[in-house]
Scaffold this active site. Structure first.
Site, PDB file in Angstrom:
ATOM      1  N   LYS A  96    -112.320  -0.812  25.277  1.00 55.56           N
ATOM      2  CA  LYS A  96    -111.133   0.006  25.053  1.00 55.56           C
ATOM      3  C   LYS A  96    -111.450   0.952  23.906  1.00 55.56           C
ATOM      4  O   LYS A  96    -111.645   0.510  22.766  1.00 55.56           O
ATOM      5  CB  LYS A  96    -109.924  -0.876  24.697  1.00 55.56           C
ATOM      6  CG  LYS A  96    -108.740  -0.087  24.145  1.00 55.56           C
ATOM      7  CD  LYS A  96    -107.547  -0.971  23.865  1.00 55.56           C
ATOM      8  CE  LYS A  96    -106.554  -0.248  22.952  1.00 55.56           C
ATOM      9  NZ  LYS A  96    -105.323  -1.008  22.709  1.00 55.56           N
ATOM     10  N   GLY A 157     -97.310  -1.161  18.326  1.00 56.02           N
ATOM     11  CA  GLY A 157     -96.541  -2.177  17.612  1.00 56.02           C
ATOM     12  C   GLY A 157     -95.117  -1.780  17.279  1.00 56.02           C
ATOM     13  O   GLY A 157     -94.414  -2.523  16.605  1.00 56.02           O
ATOM     14  N   ALA A 183     -99.539   0.098  24.480  1.00 57.73           N
ATOM     15  CA  ALA A 183     -98.903   0.288  23.167  1.00 57.73           C
ATOM     16  C   ALA A 183     -97.450   0.715  23.260  1.00 57.73           C
ATOM     17  O   ALA A 183     -97.071   1.553  24.077  1.00 57.73           O
ATOM     18  CB  ALA A 183     -99.657   1.301  22.311  1.00 57.73           C
ATOM     19  N   GLY A 184     -96.656   0.103  22.400  1.00 57.68           N
ATOM     20  CA  GLY A 184     -95.265   0.497  22.233  1.00 57.68           C
ATOM     21  C   GLY A 184     -94.266  -0.264  23.083  1.00 57.68           C
ATOM     22  O   GLY A 184     -93.060  -0.145  22.868  1.00 57.68           O
ATOM     23  N   ASN A 205     -99.348  -6.428  23.252  1.00 55.37           N
ATOM     24  CA  ASN A 205     -99.744  -7.478  22.317  1.00 55.37           C
ATOM     25  C   ASN A 205     -98.536  -7.920  21.498  1.00 55.37           C
ATOM     26  O   ASN A 205     -97.966  -8.977  21.714  1.00 55.37           O
ATOM     27  CB  ASN A 205    -100.870  -6.954  21.417  1.00 55.37           C
ATOM     28  CG  ASN A 205    -101.441  -8.032  20.496  1.00 55.37           C
ATOM     29  OD1 ASN A 205    -100.846  -9.060  20.225  1.00 55.37           O
ATOM     30  ND2 ASN A 205    -102.630  -7.823  19.999  1.00 55.37           N
ATOM     31  N   THR A 206     -98.100  -7.040  20.580  1.00 57.85           N
ATOM     32  CA  THR A 206     -97.046  -7.420  19.630  1.00 57.85           C
ATOM     33  C   THR A 206     -95.763  -7.877  20.334  1.00 57.85           C
ATOM     34  O   THR A 206     -95.095  -8.805  19.856  1.00 57.85           O
ATOM     35  CB  THR A 206     -96.737  -6.236  18.682  1.00 57.85           C
ATOM     36  OG1 THR A 206     -97.982  -5.763  18.156  1.00 57.85           O
ATOM     37  CG2 THR A 206     -95.843  -6.656  17.537  1.00 57.85           C
TER      38      THR A 206
END
Lengths: 255, 67
Positions: A96, A157, A183-184, A205-206
């Site tokens: 990535k 995040g 992301a986001g 992830n987050t």
């Protein structure tokens, strides 16, 4: 089936491995998510304390495809170096590309991202660049030979979800490689929307690792991504301004 | 010999000759690590044959959690 380069996956969820409350919770979250691709970062080892636990050691790496990222890189050259370090482990050919151009927003540097992608494609990597939601840049990354484009939904995040669904759909419409929203993403609704827009996968992830119950959220994301994909394939109805009755108008016993 | 190991100057014991020796010394030879010596990235098959010299710049990296 999600196809990235020569690889095929049943799951369309790509899961990050950062910031979980414990390895035990992380292990369960990974299991219930049914994710087959897990992201990692490459960092200096604290060799003076080698006994520190490492999630990778607790993982059956034959069951998962590792997707290391180049997080920490600010230039194409740094990203290429990190990618080569990751590949030298012998555990992965995928990378990535993540070249951050702004510390506050963590938005990617488009020029360095493109340069790194070009170089890594030449070196024979399976290249998945994290990019902004810019259709022109996505096209140039495709032309450079990347194997998937990974536009951000909103800053890393931030949990803001898809702040520009129009841009995202432009990228999806012209894509010749898988589009993975990266992301986001904050909630299952965000993940489902990404899939309904026609994305091929979601990397998060987050949203899972920082949820109150990461294991339950991992399951929720998995279901949302599947539901969103099915909805996309089924084809949603057009939006209309006024109502259309679902019940027949004929044969009413009133009047 | 004295080397720059992960950003720190370290005096290595004399018996450390190769990258393999170095990994054994720090008890990380069984772990998934990647070693770079003076900018050259090594695959694990070359750890044994790569000899270390005074003032080498050595980086030892591994995979950590990330998104």
């Amino acid at each position: 089936m999600l196809k990235i380069g020569p690889l095929s996956f049943n799951s369309r969820l790509l899961l990050g491995t950062g910031k979980y409350p414990s390895y035990e919770i992380q292990k369960k979250a990974v299991e219930v998510s049914e994710a087959e691709i897990l992201t990692f970062a490459v960092r200096r080892m604290n060799i003076f304390e080698p006994s520190q636990p490492n999630f990778l050691e607790q993982l059956d790496t034959s069951k998962y495809t590792l997707l290391p990222n180049t997080a920490g890189a600010k230039t194409a050259a740094e990203a290429v170096r990190i990618a080569k370090l990751a590949k030298a482990s012998g555990l992965c050919d995928m990378i990535k590309v993540e070249v951050i151009g702004c510390d506050k927003t963590l938005l990617p540097d488009p020029i360095e991202t493109l340069k790194a992608t070009e170089e890594l494609v030449k070196e024979g990597f399976i290249v998945l660049p994290y990019t902004s939601d810019d259709v022109v840049l996505a096209r140039k990354l495709q032309e450079a030979g990347c194997h998937a484009v990974m536009p951000g939904a909103s800053p890393i995040g931030s949990g803001q979800g898809i702040i520009n669904p129009v841009n995202l759909s432009f990228i999806i419409e012209q894509a010749v490689v898988p589009v993975i929203v990266d992301a986001g993403v904050g909630s299952p609704a965000d993940a489902a929307l990404a899939m309904e827009l026609g994305a091929d996968g979601v990397l998060l992830n987050t949203a899972v690792s920082a949820a109150k119950d990461p294991v339950k959220m991992a399951k929720a994301m998995s279901l949302a991504i599947e539901a969103g994909r099915l909805g996309y394939e089924a084809g949603r109805i057009e939006k209309k301004r006024y109502a259309t009755a679902s019940s027949p108008k004929e044969g009413m016993s009133i009047g | 010999m004295k080397v720059l190991l992960n950003g720190e100057f370290i005096q290595l014991p004399e018996e450390i000759v190769s990258v393999s020796d170095l990994l054994k010394h720090y008890e990380i030879h069984d772990k998934v690590v990647v070693v770079e010596v003076n900018g050259e990235i090594l695959i694990s098959e070359n750890h044994q044959s790569t000899r270390l010299s005074d003032k080498d710049r050595i980086e030892i990296v591994h995979f950590v959690g990330g998104g």
